[in-house]
Scaffold this motif. Sequence first.
Motif, short mmCIF file in Angstrom:
data_model
loop_
_atom_site.label_atom_id
_atom_site.label_comp_id
_atom_site.label_asym_id
_atom_site.label_seq_id
_atom_site.Cartn_x
_atom_site.Cartn_y
_atom_site.Cartn_z
N ASN A 22 15.71 13.95 -5.22
CA ASN A 22 15.91 13.55 -6.62
C ASN A 22 15.78 12.05 -6.85
O ASN A 22 16.10 11.55 -7.92
CB ASN A 22 17.28 14.04 -7.12
N ARG A 23 15.27 11.32 -5.86
CA ARG A 23 15.10 9.88 -6.02
C ARG A 23 13.85 9.59 -6.84
O ARG A 23 12.79 10.16 -6.62
CB ARG A 23 14.99 9.20 -4.66
N VAL A 24 13.97 8.66 -7.78
CA VAL A 24 12.85 8.17 -8.56
C VAL A 24 12.45 6.83 -7.98
O VAL A 24 13.31 5.99 -7.68
CB VAL A 24 13.22 8.03 -10.05
N ILE A 25 11.16 6.61 -7.81
CA ILE A 25 10.64 5.40 -7.18
C ILE A 25 9.77 4.66 -8.18
O ILE A 25 8.86 5.26 -8.77
CB ILE A 25 9.81 5.75 -5.93
N ILE A 26 10.04 3.39 -8.37
CA ILE A 26 9.14 2.52 -9.12
C ILE A 26 8.41 1.69 -8.08
O ILE A 26 9.02 0.90 -7.37
CB ILE A 26 9.89 1.61 -10.11
N GLY A 27 7.12 1.92 -7.95
CA GLY A 27 6.30 1.20 -6.97
C GLY A 27 5.67 0.01 -7.66
O GLY A 27 4.75 0.16 -8.45
N ALA A 28 6.18 -1.18 -7.38
CA ALA A 28 5.74 -2.38 -8.08
C ALA A 28 5.11 -3.39 -7.13
O ALA A 28 5.56 -3.54 -5.99
CB ALA A 28 6.93 -3.02 -8.80
N ALA A 64 0.82 -1.21 0.00
CA ALA A 64 0.00 0.00 0.00
C ALA A 64 0.86 1.26 0.00
O ALA A 64 0.38 2.34 0.32
CB ALA A 64 -0.94 -0.01 1.19
N GLY A 65 2.13 1.11 -0.36
CA GLY A 65 3.01 2.27 -0.50
C GLY A 65 3.46 2.88 0.81
O GLY A 65 3.87 4.02 0.86
N ARG A 66 3.45 2.09 1.89
CA ARG A 66 3.74 2.69 3.19
C ARG A 66 5.17 3.20 3.32
O ARG A 66 5.45 4.06 4.16
CB ARG A 66 3.38 1.76 4.34
N PHE A 67 6.09 2.75 2.47
CA PHE A 67 7.46 3.26 2.51
C PHE A 67 7.73 4.33 1.46
O PHE A 67 8.83 4.87 1.39
CB PHE A 67 8.46 2.11 2.38
N TRP A 68 6.74 4.66 0.65
CA TRP A 68 6.94 5.70 -0.38
C TRP A 68 7.33 7.04 0.22
O TRP A 68 8.25 7.69 -0.29
CB TRP A 68 5.72 5.82 -1.26
N VAL A 113 3.06 10.45 -4.42
CA VAL A 113 2.60 9.63 -5.55
C VAL A 113 3.10 10.19 -6.88
O VAL A 113 3.44 9.43 -7.79
CB VAL A 113 1.06 9.50 -5.54
N ALA A 114 3.22 11.51 -6.98
CA ALA A 114 3.72 12.14 -8.21
C ALA A 114 5.14 11.71 -8.53
O ALA A 114 5.57 11.77 -9.68
CB ALA A 114 3.64 13.66 -8.08
N ARG A 115 5.88 11.23 -7.53
CA ARG A 115 7.27 10.81 -7.71
C ARG A 115 7.40 9.31 -8.00
O ARG A 115 8.49 8.80 -8.17
CB ARG A 115 8.05 11.11 -6.43
N VAL A 116 6.26 8.61 -8.03
CA VAL A 116 6.27 7.15 -8.16
C VAL A 116 5.78 6.74 -9.54
O VAL A 116 4.78 7.24 -10.03
CB VAL A 116 5.38 6.50 -7.07
N ARG A 117 6.50 5.81 -10.13
CA ARG A 117 6.05 5.17 -11.37
C ARG A 117 5.46 3.81 -11.00
O ARG A 117 6.20 2.90 -10.63
CB ARG A 117 7.23 4.96 -12.32
N PRO A 118 4.15 3.64 -11.09
CA PRO A 118 3.54 2.35 -10.73
C PRO A 118 3.86 1.27 -11.77
O PRO A 118 3.94 1.56 -12.97
CB PRO A 118 2.04 2.64 -10.71
N LEU A 119 4.02 0.05 -11.30
CA LEU A 119 4.32 -1.08 -12.18
C LEU A 119 3.72 -2.35 -11.58
O LEU A 119 4.06 -2.73 -10.46
CB LEU A 119 5.83 -1.25 -12.34
N GLN A 120 2.84 -2.99 -12.34
CA GLN A 120 2.32 -4.28 -11.89
C GLN A 120 3.23 -5.36 -12.44
O GLN A 120 3.38 -5.52 -13.65
CB GLN A 120 0.88 -4.50 -12.38
N THR A 121 3.87 -6.09 -11.53
CA THR A 121 4.80 -7.15 -11.93
C THR A 121 5.01 -8.10 -10.75
O THR A 121 4.77 -7.75 -9.60
CB THR A 121 6.15 -6.56 -12.39
N SER A 122 5.47 -9.27 -11.05
CA SER A 122 5.77 -10.27 -10.03
C SER A 122 7.21 -10.13 -9.57
O SER A 122 8.11 -9.83 -10.36
CB SER A 122 5.56 -11.67 -10.61
N ALA A 123 7.44 -10.37 -8.29
CA ALA A 123 8.81 -10.38 -7.77
C ALA A 123 9.62 -11.52 -8.38
O ALA A 123 10.84 -11.49 -8.38
CB ALA A 123 8.79 -10.51 -6.25
N PHE A 124 8.93 -12.52 -8.91
CA PHE A 124 9.62 -13.68 -9.49
C PHE A 124 9.91 -13.52 -10.97
O PHE A 124 10.58 -14.35 -11.56
CB PHE A 124 8.79 -14.94 -9.24
#
Length: 139
Positions: A74-80, A62-66, A99-110
């Motif tokens: 200047n950090r870019v975050i990919i929230g997957a 749920a993005g609790r560490f975003w 949220v404006a700094r996060v690029r969402p990505l649906q993907t598996s950790a595997f």
Amino acid sequence: MRSPIKLEFSEKYDKEHAREYFLKHQDGLARRLSHKRDEQLARRALELAGEPGLVLDLPCGAGRFWPLLAEKPNRVIIGADNSEAMIETACTAQPPEVVARVRPLQTSAFAIDLPDNSVDSIFCMRLFHHIGEAAHRKT
């Protein structure tokens, strides 16, 4: 080609469960203190990693560490995450400026849907305790 690894817990995150997951980490003193300790550990890990500029947060839940990841301007975050509902919850529950700094990505950790060497660091706080089999943890 091997079949992708599917873990039972990853299929349960519909919109309602994702929202409950977000709220549970704010519920009660013990959980808030635990979260603060997780943040201390995360800040130290990021420092030891050289304050990476492009971070893959996987699984982002749920993005609790975003907000913590966004502390470096200047950090870019990919929230997957494997769960689309979790990503949607994160994008609505976290502050808009984060949220404006996060690029969402649906993907598996595997089977991370990114090319090799595309991030400086992978931030993974809460995955391994869900993975029971050693071979799956290695993957």
